[in-house]
Design an enzyme around this catalytic site. Structure first.
Site, mmCIF file in Angstrom:
data_model
loop_
_atom_site.group_PDB
_atom_site.id
_atom_site.type_symbol
_atom_site.label_atom_id
_atom_site.label_comp_id
_atom_site.label_asym_id
_atom_site.label_seq_id
_atom_site.Cartn_x
_atom_site.Cartn_y
_atom_site.Cartn_z
ATOM 1 N N LYS A 188 0.636 -1.247 -0.024
ATOM 2 C CA LYS A 188 0.047 -0.030 -0.078
ATOM 3 C C LYS A 188 0.796 1.501 0.036
ATOM 4 O O LYS A 188 0.991 2.085 1.042
ATOM 5 C CB LYS A 188 -0.894 -0.100 1.031
ATOM 6 N N THR A 210 -11.121 -2.245 3.811
ATOM 7 C CA THR A 210 -12.435 -3.022 4.208
ATOM 8 C C THR A 210 -12.766 -2.991 5.687
ATOM 9 O O THR A 210 -13.901 -3.517 5.978
ATOM 10 C CB THR A 210 -12.333 -4.231 3.371
ATOM 11 N N HIS A 237 2.184 5.051 -0.142
ATOM 12 C CA HIS A 237 1.601 6.217 -0.004
ATOM 13 C C HIS A 237 2.738 6.968 0.469
ATOM 14 O O HIS A 237 3.163 7.210 1.566
ATOM 15 C CB HIS A 237 0.627 5.981 1.109
HETATM 16 O O1 C5P Z 1 -7.631 -12.100 6.747
HETATM 17 P P1 C5P Z 1 -8.481 -11.585 5.803
HETATM 18 O O2 C5P Z 1 -9.132 -12.268 4.684
HETATM 19 O O3 C5P Z 1 -9.401 -10.414 6.353
HETATM 20 O O4 C5P Z 1 -7.339 -10.551 4.815
HETATM 21 C C1 C5P Z 1 -7.549 -9.714 4.023
HETATM 22 C C2 C5P Z 1 -6.299 -9.170 3.467
HETATM 23 O O5 C5P Z 1 -6.501 -7.980 2.455
HETATM 24 C C3 C5P Z 1 -5.379 -8.771 4.497
HETATM 25 O O6 C5P Z 1 -3.927 -8.873 4.193
HETATM 26 C C4 C5P Z 1 -5.573 -6.781 4.270
HETATM 27 O O7 C5P Z 1 -4.160 -6.464 4.624
HETATM 28 C C5 C5P Z 1 -6.066 -6.883 2.947
HETATM 29 N N1 C5P Z 1 -6.663 -5.647 2.646
HETATM 30 C C6 C5P Z 1 -7.938 -5.494 3.035
HETATM 31 N N2 C5P Z 1 -8.746 -4.262 2.828
HETATM 32 C C7 C5P Z 1 -8.044 -3.372 1.701
HETATM 33 C C8 C5P Z 1 -7.015 -3.796 1.088
HETATM 34 C C9 C5P Z 1 -6.081 -4.931 1.500
HETATM 35 O O8 C5P Z 1 -8.554 -6.114 3.899
HETATM 36 N N3 C5P Z 1 -8.926 -2.445 1.194
#
Ligand code: C5P
Length: 217
Positions: A60, A113, A62
């Protein structure tokens, strides 16, 4: 290309590579973020590729445009398939990243998210990312349709926040099932804990893959 991207959010590179081997029938792309990269370094990327898979670097970015541009160059030299940068880093930063020849796929984070937000903000960030030459965005399952509608079908949407009905939400707030995300038009779903913390990760990946195939019809 298979739709599931597995987030290797762990410090132990040995365990990560065991998962890569075991999950390969269901997964082409493995996501490496700071947790694993800081303990394992570039070698983990080489190992993932040596096993016949693609690596997605989720740092990410930035930062100031020049730093992000040179980071993208480094990722390209490592043979990364894709990487993330943060759309909030702004227009100039994203344009500099996109100016790197033969760059990995550039996917811009809209809003994490784990945060609640207005879908309009996600749409605006996606449109800006597209204008700046990004290949796609990372967004929650809830905004896939709105992004595809405003940016077109060819603009990639990568979706974390995926949970089966029976899973724990953990810290995620805007979640959806694999089936609903694929039906809404996600190009890839990112799955971490529901697979890597499952008692049987292969079985979990198989189940999610089953839902994906059902959704694709
Ligand atoms: O364990 P989980 O399924 O929640 O993991 C989601 C992954 O997606 C994590 O590695 C998190 O850093 C990443 N992620 C996220 N939301 C975003 C971008 C990346 O959850 N907007």
């Amino acid at each position: 290309m298979k739709k599931i991207i597995v987030a290797l959010d762990m410090q132990d590179s040995k365990k990560a590579l065991e998962l890569v081997k075991a999950l390969s029938p269901y997964v082409d792309i493995f996501k490496v973020g700071p947790i694993l990269f800081l303990t394992s370094g570039p070698k983990i990327i080489e190992d993932i590729k040596r096993l016949g898979n693609d690596a997605f670097l989720d740092m990410k970015f930035h930062d100031i445009p020049a730093t992000v541009k040179r980071s993208v160059e480094s990722a390209r030299q490592m043979g990364m398939h894709s990487l993330t940068l943060h759309s909030a880093g702004g227009e100039l930063m994203m344009k500099e990243a996109a100016s790197v020849p033969n760059h990995p796929k550039l996917w811009a984070v809209t809003v994490l998210t784990s945060e609640l937000t207005d879908p309009i903000i996600v749409r605006q960030r996606a449109q800006l990312a597209q204008k700046c030459g990004m290949d796609g965005v990372i967004s929650s399952p809830h905004e896939i349709e709105i992004i595809k509608k405003s940016c077109g079908r060819d603009f990639t949407v990568v979706t974390p926040g995926i949970r089966m009905e029976s899973d724990s939400k953990n810290d995620q707030k805007r979640i959806s099932t694999p089936k609903a995300a694929i039906k809404a038009g996600a190009d890839f779903i990112v799955v971490g804990r529901p697979i890597i913390e499952a008692n049987d990760p292969v079985e979990a990946a198989k189940r999610i893959n089953g839902e994906v195939e059902e959704a694709l019809g």
